[in-house]
Design an enzyme around this catalytic site. Structure first.
Site, PDB file in Angstrom:
ATOM      1  CD  GLU A 246     -79.813  45.539 -20.433  1.00  0.00           C
ATOM      2  OE1 GLU A 246     -79.942  46.711 -20.832  1.00  0.00           O
ATOM      3  OE2 GLU A 246     -79.567  45.244 -19.260  1.00  0.00           O
ATOM      4  CE  LYS A 248     -77.514  51.694 -29.434  1.00  0.00           C
ATOM      5  NZ  LYS A 248     -78.366  52.834 -29.477  1.00  0.00           N
ATOM      6  NE  ARG A 253     -78.231  56.901 -20.707  1.00  0.00           N
ATOM      7  CZ  ARG A 253     -77.029  56.326 -20.837  1.00  0.00           C
ATOM      8  NH1 ARG A 253     -76.402  56.331 -21.992  1.00  0.00           N
ATOM      9  NH2 ARG A 253     -76.456  55.752 -19.809  1.00  0.00           N
ATOM     10  NE  ARG A 268     -76.468  60.940 -25.297  1.00  0.00           N
ATOM     11  CZ  ARG A 268     -76.017  59.752 -25.608  1.00  0.00           C
ATOM     12  NH1 ARG A 268     -76.840  58.767 -25.792  1.00  0.00           N
ATOM     13  NH2 ARG A 268     -74.734  59.546 -25.765  1.00  0.00           N
ATOM     14  CD  GLU A 297     -83.002  54.964 -25.531  1.00  0.00           C
ATOM     15  OE1 GLU A 297     -82.251  55.257 -24.576  1.00  0.00           O
ATOM     16  OE2 GLU A 297     -82.783  55.336 -26.689  1.00  0.00           O
ATOM     17  CG  PHE A 338     -80.899  50.946 -19.763  1.00  0.00           C
ATOM     18  CD1 PHE A 338     -79.831  51.636 -19.246  1.00  0.00           C
ATOM     19  CD2 PHE A 338     -81.673  51.537 -20.758  1.00  0.00           C
ATOM     20  CE1 PHE A 338     -79.535  52.909 -19.696  1.00  0.00           C
ATOM     21  CE2 PHE A 338     -81.385  52.820 -21.217  1.00  0.00           C
ATOM     22  CZ  PHE A 338     -80.306  53.512 -20.676  1.00  0.00           C
ATOM     23  NE  ARG A 414     -67.833  57.773 -26.582  1.00  0.00           N
ATOM     24  CZ  ARG A 414     -69.108  57.770 -26.983  1.00  0.00           C
ATOM     25  NH1 ARG A 414     -69.751  56.626 -27.151  1.00  0.00           N
ATOM     26  NH2 ARG A 414     -69.744  58.893 -27.218  1.00  0.00           N
TER      27      ARG A 414
HETATM   28  P1  AMP Z   1     -75.743  55.535 -28.960  1.00  0.00           P
HETATM   29  O1  AMP Z   1     -76.721  56.621 -28.638  1.00  0.00           O
HETATM   30  O2  AMP Z   1     -75.818  55.072 -30.367  1.00  0.00           O
HETATM   31  O3  AMP Z   1     -74.370  55.875 -28.476  1.00  0.00           O
HETATM   32  O4  AMP Z   1     -76.161  54.246 -28.118  1.00  0.00           O
HETATM   33  C1  AMP Z   1     -76.246  54.218 -26.734  1.00  0.00           C
HETATM   34  C2  AMP Z   1     -77.644  54.596 -26.293  1.00  0.00           C
HETATM   35  O5  AMP Z   1     -78.563  53.545 -26.482  1.00  0.00           O
HETATM   36  C3  AMP Z   1     -77.770  54.881 -24.819  1.00  0.00           C
HETATM   37  O6  AMP Z   1     -77.341  56.180 -24.527  1.00  0.00           O
HETATM   38  C4  AMP Z   1     -79.252  54.712 -24.565  1.00  0.00           C
HETATM   39  O7  AMP Z   1     -79.915  55.935 -24.802  1.00  0.00           O
HETATM   40  C5  AMP Z   1     -79.695  53.749 -25.655  1.00  0.00           C
HETATM   41  N1  AMP Z   1     -80.186  52.448 -25.161  1.00  0.00           N
HETATM   42  C6  AMP Z   1     -81.233  51.787 -25.680  1.00  0.00           C
HETATM   43  N2  AMP Z   1     -81.431  50.633 -25.049  1.00  0.00           N
HETATM   44  C7  AMP Z   1     -80.486  50.525 -24.084  1.00  0.00           C
HETATM   45  C8  AMP Z   1     -80.167  49.536 -23.111  1.00  0.00           C
HETATM   46  N3  AMP Z   1     -80.841  48.403 -22.987  1.00  0.00           N
HETATM   47  N4  AMP Z   1     -79.096  49.789 -22.304  1.00  0.00           N
HETATM   48  C9  AMP Z   1     -78.375  50.920 -22.411  1.00  0.00           C
HETATM   49  N5  AMP Z   1     -78.637  51.879 -23.322  1.00  0.00           N
HETATM   50  C10 AMP Z   1     -79.679  51.692 -24.162  1.00  0.00           C
END
Ligand code: AMP
Length: 557
Positions: A246, A248, A253, A268, A297, A338, A414
């Site tokens: 998917e 990102k 969030r 979040r 998101e 998502f 996680r």
């Molecule tokens: P990180 O914040 O770098 O740990 O990356 C994970 C975050 O990416 C998640 O907490 C979401 O806020 C965001 N995100 C963006 N697009 C998606 C998606 N398609 N599926 C899940 N998370 C996503």
């Protein structure tokens, strides 16, 4: 129950390093806790006052707390800061200062746990003009009726730094032990309710069956499931049989709760942001066809270039308290959904992701470029995935998420079945626990930051190095503004900070280092940005750092 009882348990936990013994101590206390206190004692044991999902927040930083401590001990702020530096923390310093004073004030009445909690509630509820004075008055009153050892833990609780080494795992085990229910059942009930108080009460009153009967509630946000950094697309394809890729989206969030005609939005960090995002509320009302909890998101995409805007720019809308409608026009958001956690009258978290996605498709009537589903591609072909990845990057998105379609949703964990892959892979979200005042051109700014990772065993932050590179002048100002209110004490040019701010740091590799308490340091760290959307509990843990360090060593071989 007297607060002194809780304080003496804290005292014992503080000097007991062994996990099993700690569990026994906590279970012992929970066993003796009267029913009407069981909803608050488990949280208090972890040094938290309100459950994670509660919108109540104490909102007292070191500054206000110190004013109250100075007021009741009669020492100056400088003298207090000196004592904190000598003793190592505000709790011990307050205890010490009160011990000196104690002969002169006799305690007429013993503090009750409920009373302390109610005072905390009052502080959290203090609103309007003069609210800071009100908060200080309530806290001073409370500290005035506390013994020195009670005051030690009250002040630490206020700052959310209890330092008795109790994290969620211990409380879970202790509830299981105290009320003779399986740990798994406690864990599961906690995921669903996000509240150890409810879990403990139910375990006591209705045992395992009762725990199994606990239901998710629309309006009570769940902890988000977190992803891991994927080493590469090939690695994941090698490990996971049924994968979905998917986009990102680089936004914030959102957990969206729809109940009849009401829509509520949670960040979040589980803070309610409904008021800030009226446009998303309207889209959600139209697009979500039935009662549900969905996740997505929110991204600020430039309507002309179709590129996502800078993250900081977007966060403006989350912080905004006025001019909300104008901001909604200036910085329109697009939401990409998502996941779905609740729908059709029940929890969906045990369903495999492929079913959840299908359900999401069924309950959402997408609104073009406003409220849609995250773009997904199901493939086991690495070249197709690479192409999708390049597309995502070209469109200005962060990269891809890679998800195991057979996996369930585990709130707060996680997990090993949701990965992220981005071009700059080596970034970590860490907590700023200290800083140095700048010199020369950087005079007046906090300019070098001590980074901390949470030790999940103890719940405390241990330092994993320092970072000062990559900070622009604008960021220096931003960091200083955000960090200054969090100063606990200063020594030389060095300040110790209340751990509250999460920063994203890029680095080349993780090294072993005897210089820092964690035993690790980052090589060539660079500051990227403050992650306002993340709370310290979302930051990387020491355990994760160890795993990354081992993985990195494996790659080097
Ligand atoms: P990180 O914040 O770098 O740990 O990356 C994970 C975050 O990416 C998640 O907490 C979401 O806020 C965001 N995100 C963006 N697009 C998606 C998606 N398609 N599926 C899940 N998370 C996503």
């Amino acid at each position: 129950m007297e607060y002194q009882k809780l304080a003496s348990v804290y005292e014992r936990l503080e000097i007991t390093p062994a996990k099993l013994e700690k569990t026994d101590i906590i279970a012992g206390l929970l066993g003796e806790t009267p029913d009407e206190l069981l909803d608050i004692v488990p949280s208090l044991l972890m040094g938290r006052i309100f459950p994670d999902w509660s919108q109540l927040e104490l909102g007292m930083g070191p500054g206000l707390l110190y004013d109250s401590v100075c007021f009741i001990t009669g020492v100056s702020k400088d003298a207090l800061k000196d004592t904190i530096r000598d003793e190592g923390d505000v709790g011990k310093a307050t205890e010490k200062l009160l011990e000196k004073k104690v002969q002169s004030s006799l305690f007429s009445k013993k503090l009750e746990v409920r009373e302390v909690y109610e005072k905390f509630e009052k502080i959290a509820g203090a609103a309007g003009a003069k609210s800071q004075d009100k908060m200080k008055r309530i806290l001073s009153d409370l500290l005035n009726s506390a013994t020195p050892s009670e005051a030690k833990y009250i002040t630490r609780t206020v700052l959310d730094e209890l330092r008795v080494g109790v994290a969620e795992g211990l409380v879970r085990d202790a509830i299981a032990l105290a009320f003779d229910v399986p740990k798994d059942a406690v864990e599961r009930a906690y995921m669903i309710t996000n509240d150890f108080g409810v879990v403990a009460k139910t375990a006591k009153a209705a045992g395992e069956k009762g725990l199994q009967g606990l239901k998710m509630k629309i309006g009570v946000p769940l902890k988000p499931m977190l992803s891991q950094i994927a080493p590469s697309i090939d690695d994941v394809l090698g490990d996971v049989e049924d994968v979905a890729f998917e986009i990102k989206y680089d936004g914030a969030r959102l957990q969206i709760h729809k109940n009849g005609s009401e829509v509520r939005l949670f960040s979040r960090r589980l803070e309610e942001v409904t008021q800030n995002l009226p446009d998303i509320v309207e889209y959600a009302k139209k697009a979500i066809k039935e009662d549900a909890i969905v996740e997505g998101e929110a991204v600020a995409i430039d309507p002309v270039t179709r590129k996502p805007r800078a993250f900081q720019y977007m966060l403006k809308r989350f912080r905004r308290k006025y001019d909300i409608e104008r901001m909604a026009k200036e910085i329109p958001f697009e939401t990409y959904l998502f996941d779905v956690l609740y729908a059709r009258g029940k929890s969906q978290i045990d369903e495999p992701f492929k079913n959840r996605r299908k359900l999401l498709e069924e309950i959402i009537e997408p609104i073009d470029k406003k409220f849609e589903l995250a773009k997904q591609r199901i493939t086991h072909d690495a070249s197709v995935a690479e192409e999708f990845y390049n597309e995502a990057i070209e469109m200005g998105h962060e990269g891809l998420m890679i998800k195991n379609r057979l996996a369930s949703y585990t709130p707060g964990a996680r997990v090993k079945h949701m990965y992220k892959i981005k071009p700059v892979m080596e970034t970590l979200d860490l907590v700023i626990v200290g800083a140095l005042w700048g010199t020369g051109k950087r005079t007046g700014w906090l300019s070098s930051y001590v980074l901390g990772a949470k030790d999940m065993e103890t719940g405390e932050f241990t330092s994993v190095g320092r970072v000062g590179t990559g900070v622009t002048e604008e960021q220096l100002q931003e960091f200083t503004d955000v960090l200054k209110p969090l100063i606990e004490y200063e020594s030389g040019g060095e300040v110790r900070l209340h751990p509250d701010v999460v920063v994203e740091v890029a680095f080349q590799e993780i090294q072993e280092s005897p210089q820092y308490k964690s035993g690790f340091a980052l090589r060539f760290p660079r500051v990227m940005r403050i992650r306002e959307d993340k709370s310290p509990s979302d930051a990387e843990t020491l355990e994760r750092l160890k795993v990354l360090y081992e993985a990195q060593r494996g790659q080097a071989k």
